[in-house]
Design a protein around this motif. Structure first.
Motif, PDB file in Angstrom:
ATOM      1  N   LEU A   1       0.839  -1.204   0.000  1.00 14.21           N
ATOM      2  CA  LEU A   1       0.000   0.000   0.000  1.00 14.21           C
ATOM      3  C   LEU A   1       0.868   1.246   0.000  1.00 14.21           C
ATOM      4  CD1 LEU A   1      -2.829  -0.760   2.593  1.00 14.21           C
ATOM      5  CD2 LEU A   1      -3.107  -0.352   0.160  1.00 14.21           C
ATOM      6  N   ALA A   2       1.935   1.216   0.775  1.00 12.06           N
ATOM      7  CA  ALA A   2       2.790   2.391   0.905  1.00 12.06           C
ATOM      8  C   ALA A   2       3.455   2.759  -0.414  1.00 12.06           C
ATOM      9  CB  ALA A   2       3.858   2.147   1.967  1.00 12.06           C
ATOM     10  N   SER A   3       3.676   1.781  -1.286  1.00  7.48           N
ATOM     11  CA  SER A   3       4.382   2.047  -2.542  1.00  7.48           C
ATOM     12  C   SER A   3       3.444   2.448  -3.678  1.00  7.48           C
ATOM     13  CB  SER A   3       5.177   0.802  -2.960  1.00  7.48           C
ATOM     14  OG  SER A   3       4.292  -0.252  -3.302  1.00  7.48           O
ATOM     15  N   LEU A   4       2.143   2.456  -3.429  1.00  5.87           N
ATOM     16  CA  LEU A   4       1.195   2.782  -4.495  1.00  5.87           C
ATOM     17  C   LEU A   4       1.246   4.270  -4.844  1.00  5.87           C
ATOM     18  CD1 LEU A   4      -1.986   0.823  -3.347  1.00  5.87           C
ATOM     19  CD2 LEU A   4      -0.505   0.258  -5.272  1.00  5.87           C
ATOM     20  N   PRO A   5       1.143   4.590  -6.138  1.00  3.31           N
ATOM     21  CA  PRO A   5       1.012   5.998  -6.516  1.00  3.31           C
ATOM     22  C   PRO A   5      -0.405   6.473  -6.235  1.00  3.31           C
ATOM     23  CG  PRO A   5       0.845   4.614  -8.451  1.00  3.31           C
ATOM     24  CD  PRO A   5       1.166   3.698  -7.292  1.00  3.31           C
ATOM     25  N   GLU A   6      -0.619   7.785  -6.223  1.00  2.00           N
ATOM     26  CA  GLU A   6      -1.950   8.301  -5.919  1.00  2.00           C
ATOM     27  C   GLU A   6      -2.976   7.894  -6.962  1.00  2.00           C
ATOM     28  OE1 GLU A   6      -3.014  12.393  -4.756  1.00  2.00           O
ATOM     29  OE2 GLU A   6      -1.398  12.206  -3.307  1.00  2.00           O
ATOM     30  N   SER A   7      -2.519   7.563  -8.177  1.00  2.00           N
ATOM     31  CA  SER A   7      -3.455   7.136  -9.219  1.00  2.00           C
ATOM     32  C   SER A   7      -4.143   5.826  -8.840  1.00  2.00           C
ATOM     33  CB  SER A   7      -2.727   6.956 -10.557  1.00  2.00           C
ATOM     34  OG  SER A   7      -1.711   5.980 -10.437  1.00  2.00           O
ATOM     35  N   ALA A   8      -3.584   5.127  -7.838  1.00  2.00           N
ATOM     36  CA  ALA A   8      -4.177   3.863  -7.396  1.00  2.00           C
ATOM     37  C   ALA A   8      -5.548   4.061  -6.773  1.00  2.00           C
ATOM     38  CB  ALA A   8      -3.256   3.167  -6.385  1.00  2.00           C
ATOM     39  N   LEU A   9      -5.882   5.309  -6.415  1.00  2.00           N
ATOM     40  CA  LEU A   9      -7.183   5.572  -5.806  1.00  2.00           C
ATOM     41  C   LEU A   9      -8.316   5.272  -6.788  1.00  2.00           C
ATOM     42  CD1 LEU A   9      -6.526   8.903  -3.853  1.00  2.00           C
ATOM     43  CD2 LEU A   9      -6.057   6.575  -3.151  1.00  2.00           C
ATOM     44  N   ARG A  10      -7.985   5.104  -8.070  1.00  2.25           N
ATOM     45  CA  ARG A  10      -9.025   4.799  -9.058  1.00  2.25           C
ATOM     46  C   ARG A  10      -9.406   3.321  -9.058  1.00  2.25           C
ATOM     47  NH1 ARG A  10      -6.335   6.351 -14.396  1.00  2.25           N
ATOM     48  NH2 ARG A  10      -4.597   5.472 -13.273  1.00  2.25           N
ATOM     49  N   PHE A  11      -8.587   2.460  -8.459  1.00  2.87           N
ATOM     50  CA  PHE A  11      -8.810   1.024  -8.558  1.00  2.87           C
ATOM     51  C   PHE A  11      -9.554   0.497  -7.339  1.00  2.87           C
ATOM     52  CE2 PHE A  11      -5.438   2.065 -11.392  1.00  2.87           C
ATOM     53  CZ  PHE A  11      -5.633   1.240 -12.484  1.00  2.87           C
ATOM     54  N   ARG A  12     -10.634  -0.256  -7.586  1.00  3.17           N
ATOM     55  CA  ARG A  12     -11.529  -0.706  -6.533  1.00  3.17           C
ATOM     56  C   ARG A  12     -10.800  -1.490  -5.434  1.00  3.17           C
ATOM     57  NH1 ARG A  12     -15.515   1.574  -4.976  1.00  3.17           N
ATOM     58  NH2 ARG A  12     -14.771   1.127  -2.913  1.00  3.17           N
ATOM     59  N   CYS A  13      -9.922  -2.418  -5.826  1.00  2.57           N
ATOM     60  CA  CYS A  13      -9.237  -3.247  -4.820  1.00  2.57           C
ATOM     61  C   CYS A  13      -8.361  -2.390  -3.916  1.00  2.57           C
ATOM     62  CB  CYS A  13      -8.420  -4.354  -5.483  1.00  2.57           C
ATOM     63  SG  CYS A  13      -7.139  -3.738  -6.584  1.00  2.57           S
ATOM     64  N   HIS A  14      -7.715  -1.358  -4.489  1.00  3.13           N
ATOM     65  CA  HIS A  14      -6.875  -0.483  -3.688  1.00  3.13           C
ATOM     66  C   HIS A  14      -7.719   0.428  -2.798  1.00  3.13           C
ATOM     67  CE1 HIS A  14      -3.671  -0.924  -7.078  1.00  3.13           C
ATOM     68  NE2 HIS A  14      -3.645  -1.934  -6.249  1.00  3.13           N
ATOM     69  N   VAL A  15      -8.833   0.904  -3.339  1.00  7.86           N
ATOM     70  CA  VAL A  15      -9.728   1.760  -2.562  1.00  7.86           C
ATOM     71  C   VAL A  15     -10.233   1.012  -1.336  1.00  7.86           C
ATOM     72  CG1 VAL A  15     -12.005   2.873  -2.565  1.00  7.86           C
ATOM     73  CG2 VAL A  15     -10.435   3.258  -4.466  1.00  7.86           C
ATOM     74  N   ASP A  16     -10.667  -0.235  -1.519  1.00  5.16           N
ATOM     75  CA  ASP A  16     -11.176  -1.035  -0.401  1.00  5.16           C
ATOM     76  C   ASP A  16     -10.097  -1.249   0.658  1.00  5.16           C
ATOM     77  OD1 ASP A  16     -13.589  -1.176  -1.680  1.00  5.16           O
ATOM     78  OD2 ASP A  16     -13.296  -3.203  -2.453  1.00  5.16           O
ATOM     79  N   ALA A  17      -8.875  -1.563   0.213  1.00  2.00           N
ATOM     80  CA  ALA A  17      -7.785  -1.818   1.159  1.00  2.00           C
ATOM     81  C   ALA A  17      -7.420  -0.540   1.921  1.00  2.00           C
ATOM     82  CB  ALA A  17      -6.561  -2.362   0.423  1.00  2.00           C
ATOM     83  N   LEU A  18      -7.368   0.583   1.201  1.00  2.00           N
ATOM     84  CA  LEU A  18      -7.036   1.846   1.850  1.00  2.00           C
ATOM     85  C   LEU A  18      -8.118   2.273   2.829  1.00  2.00           C
ATOM     86  CD1 LEU A  18      -5.527   3.775  -1.181  1.00  2.00           C
ATOM     87  CD2 LEU A  18      -4.318   3.217   0.932  1.00  2.00           C
ATOM     88  N   MET A  19      -9.388   2.068   2.461  1.00  2.00           N
ATOM     89  CA  MET A  19     -10.473   2.447   3.363  1.00  2.00           C
ATOM     90  C   MET A  19     -10.440   1.601   4.636  1.00  2.00           C
ATOM     91  SD  MET A  19     -12.687   4.749   3.736  1.00  2.00           S
ATOM     92  CE  MET A  19     -13.124   5.455   2.165  1.00  2.00           C
ATOM     93  N   SER A  20     -10.108   0.321   4.489  1.00  2.00           N
ATOM     94  CA  SER A  20      -9.984  -0.557   5.659  1.00  2.00           C
ATOM     95  C   SER A  20      -8.854  -0.081   6.564  1.00  2.00           C
ATOM     96  CB  SER A  20      -9.713  -2.006   5.220  1.00  2.00           C
ATOM     97  OG  SER A  20     -10.797  -2.508   4.491  1.00  2.00           O
ATOM     98  N   LEU A  21      -7.737   0.334   5.939  1.00  6.86           N
ATOM     99  CA  LEU A  21      -6.605   0.829   6.724  1.00  6.86           C
ATOM    100  C   LEU A  21      -6.981   2.144   7.424  1.00  6.86           C
ATOM    101  CD1 LEU A  21      -3.679   0.527   7.614  1.00  6.86           C
ATOM    102  CD2 LEU A  21      -2.988   1.752   5.555  1.00  6.86           C
ATOM    103  N   TYR A  22      -7.728   2.991   6.742  1.00  3.99           N
ATOM    104  CA  TYR A  22      -8.166   4.263   7.332  1.00  3.99           C
ATOM    105  C   TYR A  22      -9.014   3.995   8.587  1.00  3.99           C
ATOM    106  CZ  TYR A  22     -10.848   8.548   8.030  1.00  3.99           C
ATOM    107  OH  TYR A  22     -11.437   9.655   8.588  1.00  3.99           O
TER     108      TYR A  22
END
Length: 202
Positions: free
Chosen positions: A3-24
């Protein structure tokens, strides 16, 4: 760490959004109110919007992966000794890794020499992000007296151009093996370069 290595453009991808929201959500439960406020101020984040929450999680993941911790992770934590920092880091990273979605089934292209040069990208945004990093590292302007750097730069650019042009039709590691074909995979595995793929990142 992923997650830490993802660029901000990753916010467009559903799997990354779900993982980031869980971390939040996890961070909001673990950090003190003060630590959350300080982090929000540091990165000028508005957590009332979904994008603000995702950026909060992304910046938190980057800091946590580098061992940067908030003052305390719970209101009742003891003083932040070195031992306590190590325990906190272990817990945070374990939780963050547990929240990551499973690695999707791939066709194996990410293990070929050209993909290893590009940092084994599985998603399009990873390919673009890794290419930018390699360009900065091997650009002739940054290595004016190195013919090796110039040759490496040409290789990186050619690989990126090829992969970019047919990523979704031919080169994505997420395309089913049947569409790629075992013969084509074997040919890609046998591709050779003057330097080891890993040396492009050392």
């Amino acid at each position: 760490l992923e997650l830490a290595s993802l660029p901000e453009s990753a916010l467009r991808f559903r799997c990354h959004v779900d993982a980031l929201m869980s971390l939040y959500i996890w961070v909001r439960e673990q950090w003190t109110t003060r630590a959350i406020a300080e982090h929000r101020t540091k990165y000028d984040l508005d957590c009332r919007s979904t994008e603000g929450k995702l950026k909060f999680a992304l910046t938190a993941a980057r800091e946590l992966s580098q061992g940067v911790l908030p003052p305390v992770c719970t209101e009742s934590s003891p003083s932040n000794t070195e031992e306590n920092r190590e325990i906190q880091t272990s817990r945070i990273l374990s939780q963050a890794i547990a929240l990551l979605p499973p690695v999707p089934k791939t066709n194996g292209l990410e293990n070929t020499p050209s993909f290893r040069i590009m940092g084994r990208p599985i998603y399009w945004d990873e390919l673009a992000h890794n290419y930018k990093q390699l360009r900065l590292k091997w650009h002739p302007d940054k290595n004016p007296n190195s013919t090796e750097a110039e040759e490496r730069f040409k290789i990186i650019t050619q690989i990126y151009t090829d992969l970019k042009s047919e990523w979704f039709e031919k080169y994505s590691p997420r395309i089913p093996v049947e569409r790629i074909g075992q013969h084509n995979l074997q040919l890609a595995m046998r591709q050779q370069f003057p330097w080891s793929p890993e040396s492009f990142w050392e």
